[in-house]
Design a protein around this motif. Structure first.
Motif, mmCIF file in Angstrom:
data_model
loop_
_atom_site.group_PDB
_atom_site.id
_atom_site.type_symbol
_atom_site.label_atom_id
_atom_site.label_comp_id
_atom_site.label_asym_id
_atom_site.label_seq_id
_atom_site.Cartn_x
_atom_site.Cartn_y
_atom_site.Cartn_z
ATOM 1 N N VAL A 141 0.844 -1.236 -0.199
ATOM 2 C CA VAL A 141 -0.120 0.014 0.126
ATOM 3 C C VAL A 141 0.866 1.155 -0.062
ATOM 4 O O VAL A 141 0.713 2.258 -0.812
ATOM 5 N N LYS A 142 2.120 1.173 0.706
ATOM 6 C CA LYS A 142 2.749 2.381 0.723
ATOM 7 C C LYS A 142 3.585 2.596 -0.550
ATOM 8 O O LYS A 142 3.694 3.856 -0.925
ATOM 9 N N HIS A 143 3.829 1.625 -1.216
ATOM 10 C CA HIS A 143 4.268 1.528 -2.541
ATOM 11 C C HIS A 143 3.132 2.391 -3.444
ATOM 12 O O HIS A 143 3.703 3.323 -4.201
ATOM 13 N N VAL A 144 2.098 2.188 -3.514
ATOM 14 C CA VAL A 144 0.793 2.676 -4.280
ATOM 15 C C VAL A 144 0.790 4.123 -3.706
ATOM 16 O O VAL A 144 0.761 4.982 -4.534
ATOM 17 N N LEU A 145 0.768 4.369 -2.566
ATOM 18 C CA LEU A 145 0.631 5.772 -2.003
ATOM 19 C C LEU A 145 1.709 6.842 -2.705
ATOM 20 O O LEU A 145 1.371 7.709 -3.005
ATOM 21 N N VAL A 146 2.916 5.969 -2.753
ATOM 22 C CA VAL A 146 3.985 7.027 -3.441
ATOM 23 C C VAL A 146 3.656 7.100 -4.986
ATOM 24 O O VAL A 146 3.805 8.402 -5.303
ATOM 25 N N HIS A 147 3.189 6.077 -5.527
ATOM 26 C CA HIS A 147 2.979 6.234 -7.029
ATOM 27 C C HIS A 147 1.826 7.353 -7.325
ATOM 28 O O HIS A 147 1.804 7.949 -8.286
ATOM 29 N N VAL A 148 0.768 7.328 -6.359
ATOM 30 C CA VAL A 148 -0.277 8.263 -6.633
ATOM 31 C C VAL A 148 -0.098 9.610 -5.850
ATOM 32 O O VAL A 148 -1.091 10.484 -5.800
ATOM 33 N N GLY A 149 0.924 10.138 -5.252
ATOM 34 C CA GLY A 149 1.428 11.305 -4.440
ATOM 35 C C GLY A 149 0.774 11.482 -3.233
ATOM 36 O O GLY A 149 0.366 12.441 -2.688
ATOM 37 N N GLU A 150 0.091 10.095 -2.437
ATOM 38 C CA GLU A 150 -0.376 10.315 -1.028
ATOM 39 C C GLU A 150 0.519 9.983 -0.193
ATOM 40 O O GLU A 150 0.019 9.797 1.236
ATOM 41 N N HIS A 151 1.707 9.587 -0.168
ATOM 42 C CA HIS A 151 2.723 9.141 0.706
ATOM 43 C C HIS A 151 2.841 10.212 1.547
ATOM 44 O O HIS A 151 3.443 9.716 2.831
ATOM 45 N N LEU B 251 -4.912 2.499 -9.206
ATOM 46 C CA LEU B 251 -4.031 2.620 -10.336
ATOM 47 C C LEU B 251 -4.793 2.678 -11.777
ATOM 48 O O LEU B 251 -5.815 2.074 -12.014
ATOM 49 N N SER B 252 -4.125 3.085 -12.694
ATOM 50 C CA SER B 252 -4.556 3.002 -14.218
ATOM 51 C C SER B 252 -4.394 1.568 -14.612
ATOM 52 O O SER B 252 -3.831 0.637 -13.955
ATOM 53 N N LYS B 253 -5.342 1.094 -15.569
ATOM 54 C CA LYS B 253 -5.476 -0.242 -15.964
ATOM 55 C C LYS B 253 -3.980 -0.746 -16.476
ATOM 56 O O LYS B 253 -3.837 -1.980 -16.253
ATOM 57 N N ILE C 111 -1.768 -1.807 -13.210
ATOM 58 C CA ILE C 111 -2.636 -2.699 -12.295
ATOM 59 C C ILE C 111 -1.808 -4.200 -12.394
ATOM 60 O O ILE C 111 -1.283 -4.673 -11.410
ATOM 61 N N LEU C 112 -1.496 -4.727 -13.666
ATOM 62 C CA LEU C 112 -0.697 -5.787 -13.994
ATOM 63 C C LEU C 112 0.904 -5.878 -13.311
ATOM 64 O O LEU C 112 1.158 -6.938 -12.796
ATOM 65 N N ILE C 113 1.317 -4.724 -13.918
ATOM 66 C CA ILE C 113 2.694 -4.573 -13.416
ATOM 67 C C ILE C 113 3.006 -4.405 -11.756
ATOM 68 O O ILE C 113 3.728 -5.209 -11.198
ATOM 69 N N GLU C 114 1.943 -3.722 -11.322
ATOM 70 C CA GLU C 114 1.773 -3.664 -9.758
ATOM 71 C C GLU C 114 1.653 -4.806 -8.967
ATOM 72 O O GLU C 114 2.073 -5.288 -8.020
ATOM 73 N N ARG C 115 0.562 -5.538 -9.439
ATOM 74 C CA ARG C 115 0.324 -6.861 -8.821
ATOM 75 C C ARG C 115 1.372 -7.863 -8.990
ATOM 76 O O ARG C 115 1.763 -8.511 -7.863
ATOM 77 N N GLN C 116 2.070 -7.938 -10.119
ATOM 78 C CA GLN C 116 3.384 -8.790 -10.106
ATOM 79 C C GLN C 116 4.412 -8.240 -9.214
ATOM 80 O O GLN C 116 4.954 -9.047 -8.168
#
Length: 129
Positions: A15-25, A100-102, A105-110
């Motif tokens: 989740v922290k990884h995605v927070l950085v990705h979307v600017g909410e970290h 995330l954008s479509k 998603i696949l890259i992040e899930r991996q």
């Protein structure tokens, strides 16, 4: 108990990884909630504290309009809810993916799968099918 801690740690990391990705970290409200999960993992917060933090995340998400912010806020809530029930780890990472954008998603899930410690890898990958 170690698997439970590992699930919380993995979900938090994802989740922290995605927070950085979307600017909410750097969102202090979300960080405070995540800190409760970390405190629980170290025996410095109760399950009740974690549940209250999860409910706080839900309340924040219910006030938001931006779907990305709603998804990451719900993801954070599910991270801390792992203290109450380990299955919340899967919901946390799934909500993170919704932010995330479509194309991402696949890259992040991996990437999420690659972060799995051996102790929970089989458990999580079986549940994610």
């Amino acid at each position: 108990m170690q698997q439970h801690n590992d699930l919380l740690e993995w979900a938090s990391h994802c989740v922290k990884h995605v927070l950085v990705h979307v600017g909410e970290h750097s969102n202090p409200s979300l960080q405070k909630i995540l800190d409760i999960g970390e405190a629980w993992k170290h025996g410095k917060a109760s399950v009740g504290d974690a549940r209250n933090a999860a409910f706080a995340a839900i309340a924040i998400a219910n006030e938001l309009k931006d779907p990305v912010k709603i998804s990451v806020t719900r993801a954070v809530g599910h991270v801390v809810a792992v203290a109450h029930m380990a299955d919340h780890s899967l919901r946390a990472v799934d909500y993170a993916l919704k932010a995330l954008s479509k194309a991402d998603i696949l890259i992040e899930r991996q990437w999420q799968n690659e972060q799995l410690p051996t102790s929970i890898k089989s458990l999580v990958l079986t549940a994610r099918k």
